[in-house]
Write an enzyme that holds these catalytic residues in place. Structure first.
Site, PDB file in Angstrom:
ATOM      1  N   THR A 122      40.455  44.831  47.208  1.00  0.00           N
ATOM      2  CA  THR A 122      39.468  45.876  46.969  1.00  0.00           C
ATOM      3  C   THR A 122      38.874  46.366  48.278  1.00  0.00           C
ATOM      4  OG1 THR A 122      38.942  44.840  44.860  1.00  0.00           O
ATOM      5  CG2 THR A 122      37.285  46.310  45.774  1.00  0.00           C
ATOM      6  N   GLY A 145      36.456  41.584  46.390  1.00  0.00           N
ATOM      7  CA  GLY A 145      37.119  40.314  46.150  1.00  0.00           C
ATOM      8  C   GLY A 145      37.118  39.800  44.728  1.00  0.00           C
TER       9      GLY A 145
END
Length: 539
Positions: free
Chosen positions: A357, A440
């Site tokens: 991400t 994450g």
């Protein structure tokens, strides 16, 4: 930008007691993200007369090029933004193909995490377009130019991204289109090598010139759907054409002298709000920030919130328990009462009454602040890359459940429970305070709690909060901690029954990367995470 009114937030502590010893970045216009070239793309928009939305979009576009290990043109996206007067929430996550059903995946133990049966409709391009149309100042074609330049002319791959790239290649190199796009010469680019992608540049131009329409209802949509048909995928032109973004507002939880905002489900942000509500009920703050009592209560509140998240979170239209019930103060006080201050627990979900991400924080001198996140999910996502386009597709379908009757059970044209979440904090008086996020996977709601506790409750500056060693609940009584976590606190946690393990190596793999922009009188103070080449830039 008007000076903010006086408030009761704690005085900001500008010291940094953690190993990186970075200094916070201050300015009247700020961009903070996980890759320096992308941060500079955003800053270019601000210098050109654009606003924070323009900066966030240009940064996000550039990240699909320079950090393909975390996002791509086939990502989903979410945003929370303060426009100077009002807070807005945007859910641009995509839905499953209409042809998906529980029967399609019968006999499996879990949803696929690679290949076409992991691919849902990508939403990030629609997020860029929606934000630009409603709040942007510069032409959409201008916002894409830095990303196009990086793709066409190349950029030097950084060491962390090179390592992630090699890991992704080893796992996904056999997926349709992946090697041709991302493994030039048969391998991932090494640190310092220049990577170029003319296909990615041309696709960005088509997206920019059509304001995203080509991706959902034009030539690019046709190429995506054709590739799906050629490889047994269910995604069609109609699935892409039917995609829509939702201006969904936010959910809020008072905490300290602030109010923390997250997007409603299908994202996991509600878990942060639940845990913060429990900590508020427990009277958190009686001990120092990194004291074992503070850490223990935070871990226990997060466990309870995650138990409820995994049981109830889903597409908002499929939720069997209302968000308001999960955030009801009486329910959170009831859940908090289950916490033993001296002993680790292993909780199940409660029963409320029905009722890889990348992240960008940007803010400008007019007072506009943006919290934006996009992701392909597991690094490169599904591994599927549409030939000749540079479009790498997410594997968000893996987020569905196969449990019969579960709110998040896989189905037709449905959003999966989602890991990526932006966050925002307001002062209790209704003025904006902080745009923040932690990348994450399942770390994100846990990271949000830790950032809120550090900055909003204890007054730690954003850079120190980003640098501080983090913990992560991993299941049952298991807790992972980063190297550098206070050994005496670890020992005391173990004594209370926590199963604590230090996870070696670069923290980006397990503990995410944080970016924060905090409003101060006359400007902003930003923190960026060294775990993931993070950089804040300002003027």
């Amino acid at each position: 930008m008007k000076d903010q009114p006086m408030n009761n937030s704690p005085a900001l502590d500008f010291t940094n007691p953690y190993p990186s010893a970075r200094s916070a970045v201050l300015g009247r216009n700020v961009v903070s993200t996980s890759q320096p070239l992308a941060a500079q793309a955003g800053l270019r928009m601000l210098l050109a007369g654009g606003n924070a939305v323009d900066a966030a979009i240009a940064t996000a576009m550039a990240l699909t090029v320079v950090e393909p290990t975390g996002c791509g043109l086939g990502s989903d996206g979410f945003a929370i933004l303060w426009d100077g007067k009002e807070l807005h929430g945007l859910n641009a996550s995509g839905r499953s193909p209409a042809a998906w059903s529980a029967d399609r995946f019968s006999g499996r133990d879990a949803m696929p995490d690679k290949g076409w049966d992991a691919v849902t409709v990508p939403g990030a391009v629609s997020a860029w377009s929606a934000l630009s149309r409603r709040f942007g100042r510069l032409p959409f074609t201008h916002l894409a130019q830095p990303a196009i330049d990086y793709a066409r002319n190349g950029f030097a791959v950084s060491p962390i991204i090179s390592h992630l790239w090699a890991m992704g290649g080893a796992r996904l190199g056999d997926q349709p289109g992946f090697a041709d796009c991302f493994l030039p010469g048969g391998r991932a680019p090494r640190a310092g090598e220049v990577f170029r992608s003319e296909a990615h540049a041309s696709t960005l131009e088509a997206i920019a010139e059509s304001h995203g329409e080509s991706f959902y209802r034009g030539a690019l949509a046709g190429q995506i759907a054709a590739h799906a048909r050629a490889h047994g995928g269910a995604l069609t032109e109609d699935d892409l054409a039917n995609h829509k973004t939702d201006w969904c507002g936010t959910l809020a939880q008072p905490f300290a002298n602030s109010v923390v905002h997250e997007l409603p489900p299908n994202g996991q942000g509600i878990a942060t709000l639940m845990a913060l509500g429990m900590l508020q009920a427990l009277g958190i703050g009686n001990q120092p920030l990194d004291h074992v009592d503070t850490v223990h209560l935070s871990i226990e509140a997060m466990k309870l919130a995650l138990a409820d998240l995994y049981q109830y979170n889903a597409d908002i239209d499929a939720m069997q328990i209302a968000s308001s019930a999960l955030l009801d103060p009486a329910y959170l006080a009831e859940r908090a009462s289950l916490i033993d201050r001296n002993k680790a627990g292993d909780p199940g979900h409660g029963a409320p009454k029905p009722g890889g991400t990348v992240y960008v924080a940007a803010a400008d001198a007019s007072g506009m602040m943006v919290s934006f996140i996009q992701s392909n999910y597991m690094g490169f996502g599904s591994g599927i890359v549409v030939p000749g386009t540079g479009i790498s597709l997410q594997n968000r379908g893996h987020g569905f459940s196969l449990a019969q009757g579960h709110a998040n059970q896989v189905g037709s044209a449905k959003r999966p429970s989602h890991t990526i979440i932006p966050a925002f904090a307001m002062h209790a008086d209704g003025t904006p305070q902080m745009a923040f996020g932690v990348m994450g996977g399942p770390m994100q709601s846990q990271g949000h709690l830790q950032m809120a506790l550090r900055v909003l409750h204890y007054g730690q500056n954003p850079q120190a909060a980003a640098d501080a060693p983090r913990w992560r609940v991993t299941g049952g009584r298991q807790v992972a901690v980063e190297p550098g976590f206070d050994a005496s606190v670890v020992s005391e946690l173990i004594a209370r029954g926590h199963d604590v393990k230090a996870e070696p190596g670069n923290g980006v793999f397990a503990f995410g990367g944080a970016q924060l922009v905090l409003k101060q009188q006359g400007g902003y103070i930003a923190g960026s995470d060294p775990r993931k080449d993070g950089q804040a830039v300002a003027y």
